[in-house]
Design an enzyme around this catalytic site. Sequence first.
Site, PDB file in Angstrom:
ATOM      1  N   TYR A  53      38.707  53.551  37.830  1.00 52.48           N
ATOM      2  CA  TYR A  53      39.430  52.756  36.494  1.00 52.48           C
ATOM      3  C   TYR A  53      40.562  54.001  36.941  1.00 52.48           C
ATOM      4  O   TYR A  53      41.808  53.192  36.563  1.00 52.48           O
ATOM      5  CB  TYR A  53      39.080  53.672  35.076  1.00 52.48           C
ATOM      6  CG  TYR A  53      39.841  53.211  34.015  1.00 52.48           C
ATOM      7  CD1 TYR A  53      39.530  52.267  33.393  1.00 52.48           C
ATOM      8  CD2 TYR A  53      40.230  54.254  33.242  1.00 52.48           C
ATOM      9  CE1 TYR A  53      40.037  52.159  32.502  1.00 52.48           C
ATOM     10  CE2 TYR A  53      41.135  54.496  32.085  1.00 52.48           C
ATOM     11  CZ  TYR A  53      40.657  52.613  31.670  1.00 52.48           C
ATOM     12  OH  TYR A  53      42.114  52.308  30.470  1.00 52.48           O
ATOM     13  N   LYS A  57      44.168  51.774  37.036  1.00 52.10           N
ATOM     14  CA  LYS A  57      45.321  51.887  36.034  1.00 52.10           C
ATOM     15  C   LYS A  57      47.351  52.400  36.924  1.00 52.10           C
ATOM     16  O   LYS A  57      48.121  52.968  36.017  1.00 52.10           O
ATOM     17  CB  LYS A  57      45.308  53.178  35.174  1.00 52.10           C
ATOM     18  CG  LYS A  57      44.145  51.981  34.148  1.00 52.10           C
ATOM     19  CD  LYS A  57      44.747  51.101  33.832  1.00 52.10           C
ATOM     20  CE  LYS A  57      43.588  50.191  32.244  1.00 52.10           C
ATOM     21  NZ  LYS A  57      44.089  49.173  31.584  1.00 52.10           N
TER      22      LYS A  57
END
Length: 257
Positions: free
Chosen positions: A159, A163
């Site tokens: 993740y 991002k």
Amino acid sequence: MSDLLEGRTAVVTGGSSGNGRAICRTFAAEGADVVVADIQEEPREGGEPTHELVEAETDAGATFVDCDVTSKDDLDAAVEAAAEFGGVDIMVNNAGIFHGEEFLDVDEAAFDRLMDINVKGVFFGSQVAAERMAENGGGAIINLSSVAGLQGSADFITYCTSKGAVRLMTYSLAAKLGPEEIRVNAIHPGLIETKMTTEDVAIIGTEAEDNFMQGIPVGRAGQPEDVADTALYLASDLSSYVSGESLVLDGGMTNTQ
């Protein structure tokens, strides 16, 4: 409201639920017509579909487009739908998913799905919007990243990777598209109370919430409306000289730990 977006049209991916739904409602309240681009029309939190709610609450135009952000054709169709209202002026690349599997357990399919939605979707969403914006004299692109895109985490490697890519993509797009009068900025939310944090990540409403709250100086989780207000600033002329920025929206958490 002050009609900050009067006469403009926004495309919001992931606009049916959570932060995207709040962004659509806030933009419409400020005068913008909205295209709700999502893989499902029904909000995860329940209630009327976002485009119907927008039309009931405001005088703005609104439409729903079935859009899988891993498909450039779907993204192109979502942006093309803005032509009904005069063409896209604001693109909010909001759609995203969370993945927090243990590093050694991540398989290729899970990795590819995360990157396709969180990174590829932002890239091609920006691309198809920028093409129209350049023809129409400019616009604003807003990418939803995360505080996970600012610092590493042993628990959320994939993740954080996705991002972080959105953050650097935003900087690069700002450099590329500035001459076309297109501003590009990123929002980095921290703990926001949506279905992602109550169900997907399961922080809010669990024992983990107390640990997070201890690290948030303002003492509360953020709300989708906080994200929407930040997006409004970046979409409007209030930020006409702001581009290539990462606006952190975390109640002070990142820089005070």
